[in-house]
Design a protein around this motif. Structure first.
Motif, PDB file in Angstrom:
ATOM      1  N   ARG A  10      23.924 -14.332  39.311  1.00 13.31           N
ATOM      2  CA  ARG A  10      24.840 -15.310  39.925  1.00 13.31           C
ATOM      3  C   ARG A  10      24.633 -15.389  41.431  1.00 13.31           C
ATOM      4  O   ARG A  10      24.671 -16.480  42.008  1.00 13.31           O
ATOM      5  CB  ARG A  10      26.285 -14.942  39.613  1.00 13.31           C
ATOM      6  N   ALA A  11      24.433 -14.240  42.064  1.00 13.58           N
ATOM      7  CA  ALA A  11      24.228 -14.233  43.517  1.00 13.58           C
ATOM      8  C   ALA A  11      22.940 -14.964  43.882  1.00 13.58           C
ATOM      9  O   ALA A  11      22.905 -15.744  44.845  1.00 13.58           O
ATOM     10  CB  ALA A  11      24.185 -12.797  44.032  1.00 13.58           C
ATOM     11  N   VAL A  12      21.882 -14.739  43.126  1.00 14.02           N
ATOM     12  CA  VAL A  12      20.602 -15.399  43.391  1.00 14.02           C
ATOM     13  C   VAL A  12      20.699 -16.889  43.069  1.00 14.02           C
ATOM     14  O   VAL A  12      20.132 -17.720  43.779  1.00 14.02           O
ATOM     15  CB  VAL A  12      19.469 -14.715  42.585  1.00 14.02           C
ATOM     16  N   SER A  13      21.440 -17.242  42.034  1.00 13.21           N
ATOM     17  CA  SER A  13      21.585 -18.643  41.637  1.00 13.21           C
ATOM     18  C   SER A  13      22.188 -19.505  42.740  1.00 13.21           C
ATOM     19  O   SER A  13      21.931 -20.710  42.800  1.00 13.21           O
ATOM     20  CB  SER A  13      22.447 -18.751  40.379  1.00 13.21           C
ATOM     21  N   ALA A  14      22.971 -18.892  43.615  1.00 14.42           N
ATOM     22  CA  ALA A  14      23.577 -19.637  44.727  1.00 14.42           C
ATOM     23  C   ALA A  14      22.513 -20.206  45.662  1.00 14.42           C
ATOM     24  O   ALA A  14      22.776 -21.154  46.403  1.00 14.42           O
ATOM     25  CB  ALA A  14      24.531 -18.741  45.500  1.00 14.42           C
ATOM     26  N   PHE A  15      21.312 -19.645  45.619  1.00 15.33           N
ATOM     27  CA  PHE A  15      20.236 -20.075  46.508  1.00 15.33           C
ATOM     28  C   PHE A  15      19.128 -20.841  45.785  1.00 15.33           C
ATOM     29  O   PHE A  15      18.091 -21.129  46.369  1.00 15.33           O
ATOM     30  CB  PHE A  15      19.634 -18.859  47.227  1.00 15.33           C
ATOM     31  N   LEU A  16      19.332 -21.140  44.519  1.00 16.98           N
ATOM     32  CA  LEU A  16      18.330 -21.851  43.731  1.00 16.98           C
ATOM     33  C   LEU A  16      18.860 -23.226  43.309  1.00 16.98           C
ATOM     34  O   LEU A  16      20.068 -23.418  43.187  1.00 16.98           O
ATOM     35  CB  LEU A  16      17.979 -21.051  42.469  1.00 16.98           C
ATOM     36  N   GLN A  17      17.934 -24.143  43.052  1.00 18.55           N
ATOM     37  CA  GLN A  17      18.348 -25.458  42.566  1.00 18.55           C
ATOM     38  C   GLN A  17      18.896 -25.362  41.152  1.00 18.55           C
ATOM     39  O   GLN A  17      19.857 -26.024  40.797  1.00 18.55           O
ATOM     40  CB  GLN A  17      17.178 -26.436  42.617  1.00 18.55           C
ATOM     41  N   GLU A  18      18.248 -24.564  40.321  1.00 16.06           N
ATOM     42  CA  GLU A  18      18.717 -24.340  38.954  1.00 16.06           C
ATOM     43  C   GLU A  18      19.141 -22.881  38.843  1.00 16.06           C
ATOM     44  O   GLU A  18      18.473 -21.999  39.378  1.00 16.06           O
ATOM     45  CB  GLU A  18      17.597 -24.636  37.955  1.00 16.06           C
ATOM     46  N   ARG A  24      16.169 -14.008  32.728  1.00 12.93           N
ATOM     47  CA  ARG A  24      15.188 -14.002  33.817  1.00 12.93           C
ATOM     48  C   ARG A  24      15.510 -12.881  34.803  1.00 12.93           C
ATOM     49  O   ARG A  24      14.618 -12.158  35.247  1.00 12.93           O
ATOM     50  CB  ARG A  24      15.187 -15.366  34.532  1.00 12.93           C
ATOM     51  N   ALA A  25      16.773 -12.728  35.128  1.00  9.86           N
ATOM     52  CA  ALA A  25      17.176 -11.657  36.048  1.00  9.86           C
ATOM     53  C   ALA A  25      16.859 -10.289  35.444  1.00  9.86           C
ATOM     54  O   ALA A  25      16.391  -9.388  36.145  1.00  9.86           O
ATOM     55  CB  ALA A  25      18.653 -11.779  36.372  1.00  9.86           C
ATOM     56  N   ALA A  43      15.157 -16.753  47.211  1.00 10.36           N
ATOM     57  CA  ALA A  43      16.542 -16.635  46.783  1.00 10.36           C
ATOM     58  C   ALA A  43      16.958 -15.168  46.649  1.00 10.36           C
ATOM     59  O   ALA A  43      18.075 -14.793  47.034  1.00 10.36           O
ATOM     60  CB  ALA A  43      16.750 -17.361  45.454  1.00 10.36           C
ATOM     61  N   LEU A  44      16.060 -14.339  46.131  1.00  9.14           N
ATOM     62  CA  LEU A  44      16.338 -12.903  46.043  1.00  9.14           C
ATOM     63  C   LEU A  44      16.566 -12.307  47.434  1.00  9.14           C
ATOM     64  O   LEU A  44      17.508 -11.546  47.651  1.00  9.14           O
ATOM     65  CB  LEU A  44      15.187 -12.175  45.346  1.00  9.14           C
ATOM     66  N   ARG A  45      15.710 -12.664  48.367  1.00  8.89           N
ATOM     67  CA  ARG A  45      15.849 -12.160  49.745  1.00  8.89           C
ATOM     68  C   ARG A  45      17.150 -12.649  50.387  1.00  8.89           C
ATOM     69  O   ARG A  45      17.848 -11.890  51.058  1.00  8.89           O
ATOM     70  CB  ARG A  45      14.658 -12.587  50.586  1.00  8.89           C
ATOM     71  N   ALA A  46      17.476 -13.918  50.176  1.00  5.73           N
ATOM     72  CA  ALA A  46      18.694 -14.487  50.760  1.00  5.73           C
ATOM     73  C   ALA A  46      19.938 -13.815  50.172  1.00  5.73           C
ATOM     74  O   ALA A  46      20.882 -13.498  50.903  1.00  5.73           O
ATOM     75  CB  ALA A  46      18.734 -15.993  50.538  1.00  5.73           C
ATOM     76  N   ALA A  47      19.947 -13.595  48.863  1.00  6.84           N
ATOM     77  CA  ALA A  47      21.088 -12.933  48.226  1.00  6.84           C
ATOM     78  C   ALA A  47      21.212 -11.501  48.728  1.00  6.84           C
ATOM     79  O   ALA A  47      22.326 -11.012  48.977  1.00  6.84           O
ATOM     80  CB  ALA A  47      20.937 -12.963  46.707  1.00  6.84           C
ATOM     81  N   HIS A  48      20.090 -10.839  48.889  1.00  4.24           N
ATOM     82  CA  HIS A  48      20.087  -9.467  49.394  1.00  4.24           C
ATOM     83  C   HIS A  48      20.634  -9.427  50.827  1.00  4.24           C
ATOM     84  O   HIS A  48      21.452  -8.560  51.162  1.00  4.24           O
ATOM     85  CB  HIS A  48      18.664  -8.901  49.336  1.00  4.24           C
ATOM     86  N   GLU A  49      20.200 -10.345  51.655  1.00  3.58           N
ATOM     87  CA  GLU A  49      20.682 -10.395  53.038  1.00  3.58           C
ATOM     88  C   GLU A  49      22.173 -10.695  53.087  1.00  3.58           C
ATOM     89  O   GLU A  49      22.900 -10.101  53.876  1.00  3.58           O
ATOM     90  CB  GLU A  49      19.908 -11.436  53.840  1.00  3.58           C
ATOM     91  N   ARG A  50      22.646 -11.600  52.228  1.00  3.93           N
ATOM     92  CA  ARG A  50      24.088 -11.906  52.189  1.00  3.93           C
ATOM     93  C   ARG A  50      24.876 -10.657  51.809  1.00  3.93           C
ATOM     94  O   ARG A  50      25.900 -10.348  52.412  1.00  3.93           O
ATOM     95  CB  ARG A  50      24.369 -13.023  51.196  1.00  3.93           C
ATOM     96  N   ARG A  51      24.405  -9.930  50.808  1.00  3.40           N
ATOM     97  CA  ARG A  51      25.090  -8.706  50.374  1.00  3.40           C
ATOM     98  C   ARG A  51      25.102  -7.671  51.491  1.00  3.40           C
ATOM     99  O   ARG A  51      26.112  -7.011  51.737  1.00  3.40           O
ATOM    100  CB  ARG A  51      24.429  -8.145  49.119  1.00  3.40           C
ATOM    101  N   ASN A  52      23.980  -7.518  52.192  1.00  6.34           N
ATOM    102  CA  ASN A  52      23.933  -6.573  53.310  1.00  6.34           C
ATOM    103  C   ASN A  52      24.907  -6.973  54.404  1.00  6.34           C
ATOM    104  O   ASN A  52      25.557  -6.108  55.015  1.00  6.34           O
ATOM    105  CB  ASN A  52      22.515  -6.476  53.877  1.00  6.34           C
ATOM    106  N   ARG A  53      25.015  -8.252  54.673  1.00  6.81           N
ATOM    107  CA  ARG A  53      25.935  -8.736  55.701  1.00  6.81           C
ATOM    108  C   ARG A  53      27.382  -8.412  55.314  1.00  6.81           C
ATOM    109  O   ARG A  53      28.172  -7.929  56.132  1.00  6.81           O
ATOM    110  CB  ARG A  53      25.745 -10.234  55.921  1.00  6.81           C
ATOM    111  N   VAL A  54      27.719  -8.625  54.041  1.00  5.50           N
ATOM    112  CA  VAL A  54      29.070  -8.316  53.555  1.00  5.50           C
ATOM    113  C   VAL A  54      29.341  -6.815  53.669  1.00  5.50           C
ATOM    114  O   VAL A  54      30.419  -6.399  54.110  1.00  5.50           O
ATOM    115  CB  VAL A  54      29.246  -8.805  52.094  1.00  5.50           C
ATOM    116  N   LEU A  55      28.361  -6.000  53.306  1.00  8.33           N
ATOM    117  CA  LEU A  55      28.537  -4.547  53.409  1.00  8.33           C
ATOM    118  C   LEU A  55      28.732  -4.112  54.851  1.00  8.33           C
ATOM    119  O   LEU A  55      29.571  -3.250  55.137  1.00  8.33           O
ATOM    120  CB  LEU A  55      27.345  -3.820  52.790  1.00  8.33           C
TER     121      LEU A  55
END
Length: 109
Positions: A10-18, A24-25, A43-55
């Motif tokens: 779900r976190a990665v999907s926020a950065f993908l068109q589909e 797949r995950a 998208a994986l990198r963006a989701a990871h960076e978002r999670r790190n920012r939240v932490l």
């Protein structure tokens, strides 16, 4: 494990068109994916960076809370009633223990 993979997809999907499917995950997680598209990797990198920012924000908030608890514990005044004084001292000690625990969790000195 299933819940973690679902959250990750779900976190990665926020950065993908589909949206990324659970399967797949799971393939990526288990290193069974034959390839990862550039968009998926981004998208994986963006989701990871978002999670790190939240932490980082949560760690900063916990550190602020630890500081506040220590100040409150230090400013607790003795009461004239012995039972109330004992309760205040116990609450002060608990606040100090909580502050130390928060600091150890956040890695702060």
């Amino acid at each position: 494990m299933k819940a973690a993979i679902t959250r990750a997809s779900r976190a990665v999907s926020a950065f993908l068109q589909e949206p990324m499917s659970y399967g797949r995950a799971e393939d990526i997680w288990r290193r069974e994916a034959r390839r990862i598209d550039a968009a998926e990797m981004d998208a994986l990198r963006a989701a990871h960076e978002r999670r790190n920012r939240v932490l980082r924000e949560e760690i900063r908030a916990a550190s602020i809370l630890a500081d506040r608890l220590e100040r409150l514990a230090a400013s607790a005044r003795p009461a004239t009633d012995p039972a109330l004084d004992a309760e205040i001292r116990a609450a002060s000690r608990q606040a100090q223990r909580t502050a130390r625990a928060l600091r150890s969790l956040t890695g702060a000195a």
